[in-house]
Design a protein around this motif. Structure first.
Motif, mmCIF file in Angstrom:
data_model
loop_
_atom_site.group_PDB
_atom_site.id
_atom_site.type_symbol
_atom_site.label_atom_id
_atom_site.label_comp_id
_atom_site.label_asym_id
_atom_site.label_seq_id
_atom_site.Cartn_x
_atom_site.Cartn_y
_atom_site.Cartn_z
ATOM 1 N N LYS A 63 15.637 3.470 1.147
ATOM 2 C CA LYS A 63 16.156 4.402 0.147
ATOM 3 C C LYS A 63 15.547 4.154 -1.239
ATOM 4 O O LYS A 63 16.111 4.568 -2.249
ATOM 5 N N MET A 64 14.399 3.492 -1.288
ATOM 6 C CA MET A 64 13.791 3.169 -2.573
ATOM 7 C C MET A 64 13.500 4.418 -3.399
ATOM 8 O O MET A 64 13.759 4.468 -4.601
ATOM 9 N N MET A 65 12.974 5.457 -2.762
ATOM 10 C CA MET A 65 12.627 6.670 -3.496
ATOM 11 C C MET A 65 13.879 7.345 -4.050
ATOM 12 O O MET A 65 13.884 7.856 -5.171
ATOM 13 N N ALA A 66 14.953 7.356 -3.261
ATOM 14 C CA ALA A 66 16.208 7.952 -3.726
ATOM 15 C C ALA A 66 16.774 7.173 -4.904
ATOM 16 O O ALA A 66 17.292 7.754 -5.856
ATOM 17 N N ARG A 67 16.660 5.840 -4.858
ATOM 18 C CA ARG A 67 17.148 5.021 -5.971
ATOM 19 C C ARG A 67 16.326 5.256 -7.231
ATOM 20 O O ARG A 67 16.867 5.327 -8.337
ATOM 21 N N LYS A 68 15.012 5.390 -7.075
ATOM 22 C CA LYS A 68 14.161 5.655 -8.235
ATOM 23 C C LYS A 68 14.513 7.010 -8.849
ATOM 24 O O LYS A 68 14.555 7.151 -10.077
ATOM 25 N N HIS A 69 14.748 8.012 -8.003
ATOM 26 C CA HIS A 69 15.103 9.335 -8.509
ATOM 27 C C HIS A 69 16.431 9.289 -9.245
ATOM 28 O O HIS A 69 16.566 9.854 -10.344
ATOM 29 N N ALA A 70 17.415 8.602 -8.642
ATOM 30 C CA ALA A 70 18.721 8.486 -9.300
ATOM 31 C C ALA A 70 18.601 7.726 -10.616
ATOM 32 O O ALA A 70 19.245 8.092 -11.616
ATOM 33 N N GLY A 71 17.774 6.683 -10.642
ATOM 34 C CA GLY A 71 17.585 5.923 -11.877
ATOM 35 C C GLY A 71 16.923 6.757 -12.960
ATOM 36 O O GLY A 71 17.318 6.690 -14.133
ATOM 37 N N LEU A 72 15.937 7.569 -12.582
ATOM 38 C CA LEU A 72 15.260 8.434 -13.560
ATOM 39 C C LEU A 72 16.226 9.454 -14.135
ATOM 40 O O LEU A 72 16.248 9.697 -15.350
ATOM 41 N N VAL A 73 17.029 10.070 -13.270
ATOM 42 C CA VAL A 73 18.025 11.040 -13.735
ATOM 43 C C VAL A 73 19.021 10.380 -14.678
ATOM 44 O O VAL A 73 19.393 10.945 -15.714
ATOM 45 N N ALA A 74 19.448 9.154 -14.340
ATOM 46 C CA ALA A 74 20.403 8.444 -15.187
ATOM 47 C C ALA A 74 19.808 8.137 -16.560
ATOM 48 O O ALA A 74 20.483 8.277 -17.586
ATOM 49 N N VAL A 75 18.529 7.724 -16.589
ATOM 50 C CA VAL A 75 17.880 7.418 -17.865
ATOM 51 C C VAL A 75 17.772 8.679 -18.726
ATOM 52 O O VAL A 75 18.052 8.652 -19.938
ATOM 53 N N ILE A 76 17.363 9.786 -18.117
ATOM 54 C CA ILE A 76 17.273 11.056 -18.865
ATOM 55 C C ILE A 76 18.635 11.456 -19.415
ATOM 56 O O ILE A 76 18.770 11.872 -20.579
ATOM 57 N N PHE A 77 19.669 11.323 -18.582
ATOM 58 C CA PHE A 77 21.026 11.661 -19.027
ATOM 59 C C PHE A 77 21.467 10.785 -20.194
ATOM 60 O O PHE A 77 22.038 11.276 -21.179
ATOM 61 N N LEU A 78 21.183 9.496 -20.113
ATOM 62 C CA LEU A 78 21.579 8.585 -21.184
ATOM 63 C C LEU A 78 20.832 8.875 -22.487
ATOM 64 O O LEU A 78 21.396 8.770 -23.578
ATOM 65 N N VAL A 79 19.550 9.243 -22.362
ATOM 66 C CA VAL A 79 18.781 9.593 -23.557
ATOM 67 C C VAL A 79 19.363 10.835 -24.224
ATOM 68 O O VAL A 79 19.568 10.876 -25.444
ATOM 69 N N LEU A 80 19.661 11.865 -23.432
ATOM 70 C CA LEU A 80 20.257 13.083 -23.980
ATOM 71 C C LEU A 80 21.626 12.801 -24.582
ATOM 72 O O LEU A 80 21.969 13.316 -25.660
ATOM 73 N N LEU A 81 22.411 11.976 -23.900
ATOM 74 C CA LEU A 81 23.734 11.626 -24.416
ATOM 75 C C LEU A 81 23.615 10.885 -25.746
ATOM 76 O O LEU A 81 24.391 11.136 -26.681
ATOM 77 N N SER A 82 22.646 9.984 -25.838
ATOM 78 C CA SER A 82 22.451 9.234 -27.083
ATOM 79 C C SER A 82 22.077 10.165 -28.231
ATOM 80 O O SER A 82 22.582 10.023 -29.353
ATOM 81 N N VAL A 83 21.213 11.132 -27.954
ATOM 82 C CA VAL A 83 20.823 12.095 -28.992
ATOM 83 C C VAL A 83 22.013 12.926 -29.431
ATOM 84 O O VAL A 83 22.240 13.140 -30.636
ATOM 85 N N LEU A 84 22.802 13.395 -28.468
ATOM 86 C CA LEU A 84 23.981 14.200 -28.798
ATOM 87 C C LEU A 84 24.994 13.392 -29.606
ATOM 88 O O LEU A 84 25.586 13.902 -30.572
ATOM 89 N N LEU A 85 25.194 12.131 -29.216
ATOM 90 C CA LEU A 85 26.134 11.294 -29.956
ATOM 91 C C LEU A 85 25.641 11.039 -31.378
ATOM 92 O O LEU A 85 26.431 11.032 -32.335
ATOM 93 N N TYR A 86 24.336 10.859 -31.528
ATOM 94 C CA TYR A 86 23.776 10.646 -32.866
ATOM 95 C C TYR A 86 23.966 11.877 -33.744
ATOM 96 O O TYR A 86 24.407 11.773 -34.899
#
Length: 264
Positions: A224-247
């Motif tokens: 499931k390495m590819m699925a984990r990488k995809h989930a990790g990428l989505v999580a990073v993008i979400f956190l970046v957007l959340l950080s911008v919105l919070l700022y």
């Protein structure tokens, strides 16, 4: 007192030097390999996994097992990608013990790969994963972090580092292997190069066969390495957007207070 401390310090220094030498010996023959699945955006090469499956089936499975790997996963996305009919045909090559029948029967896709045929042959299901981060000084994983050297590189090195020298000890024949921790290994050289012919016409030289089976064993350990990488990428993008919105939200909320303070 001073003499005792000096002797202790010298003993510790000698032990550390010996451990470092052993560690250097263990990693001296292990080099980085540019596998397609490495890195945050890497993915398994389906053709390479199919070649690795062939190497495992035709060579390694004579002694080693994959008892944690369901045969049906050979058809999963991100894996070898075998069609359903080929998965069924492949499963028929093995026999498994059925507790309900109290006897052996032909395997089905829902069964797992058989275990190791020899008691002293380790199961390879998790081999690539278990060796993934233990290369470098004192097993710190520095080589894994900086050079990308991990389990697949270790497996490739073991398969390609036989020198041809042998010795016998207590009735057991050992083979010199510069990538093994002690320099001598009880497993005879499993690959010689040109052992198999691949359907895609890929090179069957020794290092290519070793890299192919190492990639397959990495998939077996991390299907499931590819699925984990995809989930990790989505999580990073979400956190970046959340950080911008919070700022931006923080600036908007405190803007009136900031300018009111300046005016006062």
């Amino acid at each position: 007192m001073f003499r005792t401390l000096s002797l202790s310090a010298l003993a510790a220094l000698a032990f550390t030097a010996g451990a470092a030498t052993a560690q250097e010996h263990e990693t001296a023959a292990i080099h980085d390999v540019d596998f397609s699945f490495e890195g945050p955006f890497g993915a398994f090469d389906e053709n390479q996994l199919q070649r690795g499956l062939k190497v495992y089936t035709e060579v390694c499975s004579a002694c080693h097992g994959l008892r944690y790997v369901p045969i049906r996963t050979l058809g999963d996305d991100g894996g070898p990608g075998l069609p359903e009919d080929q998965v069924r045909a492949f499963s028929g090559r093995f026999e498994v013990f059925d507790a309900a029948l109290d006897d052996m029967r032909q395997a089905t896709p829902n069964d797992h790969f058989p275990g190791s045929a020899l008691s002293n042959a380790p199961d390879l299901s998790l081999m690539a994963k278990s060796r993934a981060a233990f290369h470098g000084p004192a097993g710190t994983g520095i080589n894994q972090l900086l050079k990308g050297i991990g389990g697949p590189e270790y497996i490739t090195a073991i398969l390609t580092s036989y020198t041809g020298e042998t010795r016998e000890q207590a009735g057991v024949t050992y083979y010199e292997n510069t990538a093994f921790s002690t320099g001598w290994i009880a497993m005879p050289p499993p690959l010689a190069g040109e052992d198999l012919e691949f359907d895609d016409g890929h090179s069957n030289e020794l290092h290519h066969e070793a890299e192919d089976v190492a990639a397959f064993l990495m998939w077996a350990a991390e299907p499931k390495m590819m699925a984990r990488k995809h989930a990790g990428l989505v999580a990073v993008i979400f956190l970046v957007l959340l950080s911008v919105l919070l700022y931006l939200t923080n600036k908007r909320i405190w803007k009136p207070v900031k300018y009111k303070t300046k005016s006062v």
